[in-house]
Design a protein around this motif. Structure first.
Motif, short mmCIF file in Angstrom:
data_model
loop_
_atom_site.label_atom_id
_atom_site.label_comp_id
_atom_site.label_asym_id
_atom_site.label_seq_id
_atom_site.Cartn_x
_atom_site.Cartn_y
_atom_site.Cartn_z
N ASP A 39 0.82 -1.20 -0.02
CA ASP A 39 -0.08 0.10 -0.08
C ASP A 39 0.94 1.32 -0.07
O ASP A 39 0.62 2.37 0.58
N ARG A 90 1.64 3.20 9.37
CA ARG A 90 0.39 4.03 8.73
C ARG A 90 -0.85 4.04 9.68
O ARG A 90 -1.27 4.85 10.12
N ASP A 112 -5.45 4.39 2.62
CA ASP A 112 -6.01 5.51 2.46
C ASP A 112 -7.43 5.73 2.90
O ASP A 112 -7.88 6.71 3.43
#
Length: 611
Positions: free
Chosen positions: A298, A565, A599
């Motif tokens: 990702d 993340r 995201d």
């Protein structure tokens, strides 16, 4: 009891998106029918995915339960064409701006198909839109492929609960000659296209094939599974005896000859196997690696930047481990050497015996139960899973090439439990202090927790319920390890905390060695030496891990990049909400709508109200 459906969960996770109480909510956007139709068309090309997930047409003798995927070159072309058509079919499906959940699901579906189609122009290897390994360059390896995945699914996942299911199972066994002829044809076509696996992987694959061919048919793991599971299903004794006879005949006359033909093919390729470990040496290897980095990690970062992040994380974690080791009086030698000494201390090992292996499994089951008792500290009550988790040993036939542990999720209908598999091939490689972290990653609050919550999304389209987003799922697993530490799981277990840090170090090292081999032209031996020296993990495990990364380029990047993340999203959410922040709220936001690109997770967090 079924958990809340997707709509109710999404409302809890993103309250700012709710309509005012007095307003009539808009009707749901009708996306399920078109997305389910897309899934049905795709699963017709990959019946083994349907079997693994317990999809209705593959369960209890359904039409998808009787055959393998078509791995032949023509089958791969047809599969890739179906993926391209699926993306085209999805494109016109749209929802209004008021239906946030439907738009989130459409965006997730689009990403599934984008990942699947990104490298479709590279002809060799196998694309799997619903698997964490993405586009694998080599169809047959020591860790995966139809020679491993199909027998494993037939032993553990494929239904044997009814006479119809048993007939379908035997029909699949009967189909091995044609199916494996297609596998051989694909291996040859890939070689003709210039894609030849590293010799080390071919050499490791041969013993896996030999294991399928070894021993009396009546004692074969497939036959043993048939015998045990049909007995557990309480099928008629006469039917069971006849079914076993039929299966033994199919194994002897069809399945084993098919495996023998594949073994001859792989053995003939061994002298031509590449010396290079990395994907860079294969045709269009750099492009395939970049596509896999985006799909599996990702990340749009170049390999050099990921390599540098890994080196920085290795330094940070090593420093923390050095402090803890020094506090125990261990100050001499590298971090890896000191951890290796701890790992080989008999006080930190289970006995290398049947009793020792049973004791280890009991210990791990206890760790899982203890963390399950703390679910109320992790999740809102509506999300707490009720599905059981089984802890089992990886089968002897495949343990040599398998990782230290992994998780198989429950079936979609919940009838098959989640399974946490642990590798007990080398008891000197399974130090007691490493087991808590492995259990939190694979079990609770890691993969099992995440998978069970996703399973409860009965209102979600099938395409999303069988989706895989590697950085999301493995990032959550690594996040779960840190979460356990934050919850005090290691408060009275300093060695366990060292084991946790060693595992985090292991994932940071993956950033270095995966990019090292596939983009920076490291040799297999260079990667093994680096991982062994930095982590202090047993040589047997390091070799298996490095060869895993060779077979699955970029998959190992998802753990650390995904964790980083998720922590960034959590930190931003905590800062925005201040004293109103509740960690369970973050966990619900991440988990409540199933796997997705990170995201999209961040986008949901951005829509929550701030202080």
């Amino acid at each position: 009891m079924r958990l809340l459906g997707g709509g109710a969960i999404a409302a809890w996770a993103a309250p700012s998106l709710l309509s005012p109480a007095a307003a009539k909510p808009p009707p749901p956007c009708p996306i399920r029918a078109p997305l389910d139709a897309i899934a049905d068309r795709l699963l017709a090309h990959t019946p083994e995915t349907a079997v693994y997930n317990g999809v209705a047409d593959a369960d209890v003798g359904g039409p998808l339960a009787t055959r393998l995927d078509d791995y032949s070159p023509a089958g791969e072309v047809a599969w890739r064409a179906a993926l391209a058509q699926a993306a085209a079919d999805l494109a016109p499906v749209a929802c209004g701006k008021d239906d946030d959940l439907a738009r989130l699901r459409l965006a997730t579906a689009a990403n599934i198909l984008a990942n699947a189609n990104r490298s479709a122009a590279i002809p060799y290897g196998r694309i799997n839109a619903f698997n964490f390994s993405g586009h694998v360059p080599y169809l047959v390896t020591q860790i995966a492929g139809p020679h491993i995945d199909t027998p494993n699914a037939m032993q553990a996942q494929q239904s044997l609960a009814t006479p119809q299911a048993v007939d379908a199972w035997i029909a699949k066994l009967d189909s091995f000659p044609a199916a494996f002829a297609g596998v051989i044809e694909k291996v040859r076509a890939d070689e003709a296209a210039g894609a030849v696996p590293p010799a080390a992987l071919i050499a490791r694959t041969l013993p896996v094939l030999d294991a399928f061919l070894a021993g009396p048919e009546a004692d074969h793991p497939l036959i043993a599974a048939l015998r045990t599971r049909t007995d557990a299903a309480r099928l008629d004794a006469s039917f069971r005896a006849k079914a076993e006879e039929r299966a033994i005949t199919a194994l002897r006359k069809r399945a084993r000859p098919a495996f023998q033909a594949l073994r001859r093919q792989m053995a003939a390729m061994l002298p031509r196997g590449r010396a290079e470990a990395g994907l860079w040496a294969q045709p269009q290897g750099e492009a395939l690696y970049a596509a896999n980095v985006l799909a599996l990690a990702d990340s749009h970062l170049p390999a050099e930047d990921i390599h540098a992040i890994g080196q920085s994380e290795v330094a940070r974690i090593s420093a923390a481990m050095g402090d803890l080791l020094a506090a125990r009086g261990l100050t001499r030698g590298s971090i890896g050497a000191r951890m290796d000494a701890l790992a080989h201390d008999p006080a930190n090992l289970f006995a290398d015996s049947d009793r020792g292996r049973a004791d280890l499994l009991d210990y791990v089951r206890g760790l899982v139960r203890q963390m399950e008792e703390r679910y109320a500290q992790i999740l809102p009550s509506a999300l707490i899973p009720t599905q059981p988790l089984e802890v089992r040993r990886i089968p002897l036939a495949t343990e040599d090439g398998a990782p230290g542990g992994f998780y198989d999720g429950p079936s979609l209908d919940g009838s098959r439990p989640g399974t946490y598999w642990i590798n007990l091939r080398d008891m000197n490689a399974v130090a007691r202090f490493r087991l808590p972290t492995l259990s939190y990653h694979e079990g609770v609050p890691g993969h099992h927790t995440q998978s069970c919550i996703a399973l409860a999304l009965g209102e979600a389209p099938l395409l999303l319920r069988i989706a895989s987003f590697n950085a999301y799922q493995e990032g959550w697993g690594l996040y779960a390890e840190q979460l356990a530490a934050e919850m005090g799981a290691y408060a009275g277990d300093p060695l366990g905390n060292l084991g946790r840090l060693q595992d985090e170090l292991f994932r940071a090292v993956r950033l270095v060695v995966d990019t090292g081999m596939h983009a920076m032209r490291w040799s297999r031996e260079q990667a093994i030496a680096y991982m062994r020296d930095v982590t202090g993990v047993a040589e047997s495990r390091v070799v298996a891990e490095i060869e895993r990364y060779m077979a699955w380029p970029a998959q190992a990047l998802g753990y650390k990049l995904g964790q980083i993340r998720l922590l960034e999203i959590r930190d931003a959410m905590a800062k925005a909400r201040g004293r109103r922040f509740d960690r369970r709220q973050f966990h619900a936001l991440v988990l409540a709508n199933g796997p997705m690109p990170l995201d999209l997770v961040a986008g949901q967090a951005d829509q929550l109200p701030s202080r």
